[in-house]
Design a protein around this motif. Structure first.
Motif, PDB file in Angstrom:
ATOM      1  N   ALA A  82       0.831  -1.203   0.000  1.00  0.00           N
ATOM      2  CA  ALA A  82       0.000   0.000   0.000  1.00  0.00           C
ATOM      3  C   ALA A  82       0.867   1.256   0.000  1.00  0.00           C
ATOM      4  O   ALA A  82       0.576   2.224  -0.715  1.00  0.00           O
ATOM      5  CB  ALA A  82      -0.933  -0.006   1.208  1.00  0.00           C
ATOM      6  N   GLN A  83       1.936   1.250   0.789  1.00  0.00           N
ATOM      7  CA  GLN A  83       2.846   2.396   0.826  1.00  0.00           C
ATOM      8  C   GLN A  83       3.520   2.589  -0.523  1.00  0.00           C
ATOM      9  O   GLN A  83       3.648   3.718  -1.010  1.00  0.00           O
ATOM     10  CB  GLN A  83       3.890   2.209   1.923  1.00  0.00           C
ATOM     11  N   LEU A  84       3.944   1.502  -1.143  1.00  0.00           N
ATOM     12  CA  LEU A  84       4.592   1.584  -2.447  1.00  0.00           C
ATOM     13  C   LEU A  84       3.612   2.093  -3.496  1.00  0.00           C
ATOM     14  O   LEU A  84       3.973   2.925  -4.339  1.00  0.00           O
ATOM     15  CB  LEU A  84       5.159   0.227  -2.858  1.00  0.00           C
ATOM     16  N   GLN A  85       2.380   1.645  -3.439  1.00  0.00           N
ATOM     17  CA  GLN A  85       1.368   2.106  -4.393  1.00  0.00           C
ATOM     18  C   GLN A  85       1.137   3.609  -4.249  1.00  0.00           C
ATOM     19  O   GLN A  85       1.032   4.330  -5.236  1.00  0.00           O
ATOM     20  CB  GLN A  85       0.051   1.351  -4.191  1.00  0.00           C
ATOM     21  N   ALA A  86       1.089   4.097  -3.012  1.00  0.00           N
ATOM     22  CA  ALA A  86       0.922   5.536  -2.770  1.00  0.00           C
ATOM     23  C   ALA A  86       2.120   6.319  -3.305  1.00  0.00           C
ATOM     24  O   ALA A  86       1.956   7.397  -3.894  1.00  0.00           O
ATOM     25  CB  ALA A  86       0.729   5.792  -1.281  1.00  0.00           C
ATOM     26  N   LEU A  87       3.315   5.768  -3.128  1.00  0.00           N
ATOM     27  CA  LEU A  87       4.521   6.428  -3.643  1.00  0.00           C
ATOM     28  C   LEU A  87       4.540   6.443  -5.168  1.00  0.00           C
ATOM     29  O   LEU A  87       4.959   7.429  -5.781  1.00  0.00           O
ATOM     30  CB  LEU A  87       5.779   5.749  -3.095  1.00  0.00           C
ATOM     31  N   ARG A  88       4.076   5.366  -5.782  1.00  0.00           N
ATOM     32  CA  ARG A  88       4.006   5.320  -7.250  1.00  0.00           C
ATOM     33  C   ARG A  88       3.082   6.414  -7.777  1.00  0.00           C
ATOM     34  O   ARG A  88       3.386   7.096  -8.749  1.00  0.00           O
ATOM     35  CB  ARG A  88       3.504   3.959  -7.720  1.00  0.00           C
ATOM     36  N   LYS A  89       1.936   6.562  -7.106  1.00  0.00           N
ATOM     37  CA  LYS A  89       0.978   7.593  -7.512  1.00  0.00           C
ATOM     38  C   LYS A  89       1.590   8.981  -7.318  1.00  0.00           C
ATOM     39  O   LYS A  89       1.471   9.848  -8.187  1.00  0.00           O
ATOM     40  CB  LYS A  89      -0.313   7.474  -6.712  1.00  0.00           C
ATOM     41  N   GLU A  90       2.247   9.193  -6.183  1.00  0.00           N
ATOM     42  CA  GLU A  90       2.893  10.477  -5.900  1.00  0.00           C
ATOM     43  C   GLU A  90       3.941  10.798  -6.963  1.00  0.00           C
ATOM     44  O   GLU A  90       4.042  11.930  -7.434  1.00  0.00           O
ATOM     45  CB  GLU A  90       3.526  10.449  -4.511  1.00  0.00           C
ATOM     46  N   PHE A  91       4.712   9.784  -7.366  1.00  0.00           N
ATOM     47  CA  PHE A  91       5.738   9.967  -8.399  1.00  0.00           C
ATOM     48  C   PHE A  91       5.090  10.289  -9.738  1.00  0.00           C
ATOM     49  O   PHE A  91       5.560  11.151 -10.477  1.00  0.00           O
ATOM     50  CB  PHE A  91       6.604   8.712  -8.504  1.00  0.00           C
ATOM     51  N   GLU A  92       4.003   9.589 -10.038  1.00  0.00           N
ATOM     52  CA  GLU A  92       3.322   9.762 -11.326  1.00  0.00           C
ATOM     53  C   GLU A  92       2.766  11.174 -11.494  1.00  0.00           C
ATOM     54  O   GLU A  92       2.876  11.769 -12.558  1.00  0.00           O
ATOM     55  CB  GLU A  92       2.195   8.736 -11.459  1.00  0.00           C
ATOM     56  N   VAL A  93       2.163  11.722 -10.444  1.00  0.00           N
ATOM     57  CA  VAL A  93       1.532  13.043 -10.542  1.00  0.00           C
ATOM     58  C   VAL A  93       2.497  14.182 -10.199  1.00  0.00           C
ATOM     59  O   VAL A  93       2.122  15.349 -10.270  1.00  0.00           O
ATOM     60  CB  VAL A  93       0.267  13.144  -9.657  1.00  0.00           C
ATOM     61  N   LYS A 115      12.429   6.676  -1.644  1.00  0.00           N
ATOM     62  CA  LYS A 115      11.421   5.995  -0.810  1.00  0.00           C
ATOM     63  C   LYS A 115      10.855   4.791  -1.546  1.00  0.00           C
ATOM     64  O   LYS A 115      10.638   3.736  -0.945  1.00  0.00           O
ATOM     65  CB  LYS A 115      10.291   6.958  -0.437  1.00  0.00           C
ATOM     66  N   MET A 116      10.621   4.937  -2.854  1.00  0.00           N
ATOM     67  CA  MET A 116      10.114   3.818  -3.649  1.00  0.00           C
ATOM     68  C   MET A 116      11.116   2.668  -3.653  1.00  0.00           C
ATOM     69  O   MET A 116      10.736   1.502  -3.504  1.00  0.00           O
ATOM     70  CB  MET A 116       9.814   4.275  -5.081  1.00  0.00           C
ATOM     71  N   ARG A 117      12.376   2.996  -3.805  1.00  0.00           N
ATOM     72  CA  ARG A 117      13.415   1.955  -3.811  1.00  0.00           C
ATOM     73  C   ARG A 117      13.509   1.274  -2.449  1.00  0.00           C
ATOM     74  O   ARG A 117      13.697   0.063  -2.369  1.00  0.00           O
ATOM     75  CB  ARG A 117      14.761   2.562  -4.205  1.00  0.00           C
ATOM     76  N   ILE A 118      13.393   2.047  -1.387  1.00  0.00           N
ATOM     77  CA  ILE A 118      13.416   1.471  -0.035  1.00  0.00           C
ATOM     78  C   ILE A 118      12.277   0.473   0.143  1.00  0.00           C
ATOM     79  O   ILE A 118      12.431  -0.552   0.796  1.00  0.00           O
ATOM     80  CB  ILE A 118      13.356   2.579   1.033  1.00  0.00           C
ATOM     81  N   HIS A 119      11.137   0.761  -0.483  1.00  0.00           N
ATOM     82  CA  HIS A 119       9.976  -0.120  -0.383  1.00  0.00           C
ATOM     83  C   HIS A 119      10.005  -1.252  -1.406  1.00  0.00           C
ATOM     84  O   HIS A 119       9.044  -1.990  -1.551  1.00  0.00           O
ATOM     85  CB  HIS A 119       8.687   0.687  -0.523  1.00  0.00           C
ATOM     86  N   GLY A 120      11.117  -1.391  -2.135  1.00  0.00           N
ATOM     87  CA  GLY A 120      11.292  -2.549  -3.002  1.00  0.00           C
ATOM     88  C   GLY A 120      11.055  -2.307  -4.476  1.00  0.00           C
ATOM     89  O   GLY A 120      11.116  -3.246  -5.269  1.00  0.00           O
ATOM     90  N   GLU A 121      10.772  -1.098  -4.869  1.00  0.00           N
ATOM     91  CA  GLU A 121      10.541  -0.795  -6.280  1.00  0.00           C
ATOM     92  C   GLU A 121      11.861  -0.795  -7.036  1.00  0.00           C
ATOM     93  O   GLU A 121      12.837  -0.179  -6.597  1.00  0.00           O
ATOM     94  CB  GLU A 121       9.866   0.578  -6.409  1.00  0.00           C
TER      95      GLU A 121
END
Length: 132
Positions: A82-93, A115-121
């Protein structure tokens, strides 16, 4: 007096909400000071002169405190996703604000990417460059 022959003292890592990164830094710091065994084995008695009413998170040992932080901030797999998904959205917009400098925008972009990389992206540098 010169600074030759002096070692730079490492600073204590400050917890910023990113448990995995902080725990790695903190473990390395504690190992460098030869204090890590206190976290692993714990110390059950308060230090002499310490105020016993001030216990961190009301835990008895360093190991209990460490485990409590890990449980609270590392989170479950579901929370991480869920945290990674929120970060992806934040990065996208993410976009540069009209009054924002290039350096500030660059910094904000890198903070989110890290932060995305820390969460495994697995985020390629080229994606970050294209975003900037």
């Amino acid at each position: 007096m010169t600074s030759e022959g002096r070692f730079v003292q490492p600073t204590i890592p400050q917890f910023d909400g990113h448990y995995n990164h902080w725990s790695m830094l903190m473990e390395n710091f504690l190992r460098s000071k030869e204090y890590w065994n206190l976290v692993e084995t714990g110390v059950t008695t308060a230090a002499e002169g310490a105020d016993s009413s001030e216990t961190i998170l009301k835990k008895d040992t360093a190991n209990d405190i460490w485990d409590s932080l890990k449980q609270k901030y590392q989170g479950t797999t579901r929370v991480k996703r869920a945290q990674l998904q929120a970060l992806r959205k934040e990065f996208e917009v993410l976009h540069m604000k009209a009054e924002e400098s290039i350096n500030d925008y660059f910094g904000r972009t890198l903070i989110i990417a890290n932060k995305m990389r820390i969460h495994g992206e697995h985020l390629e540098d080229v994606v970050i460059i294209e975003k900037i």
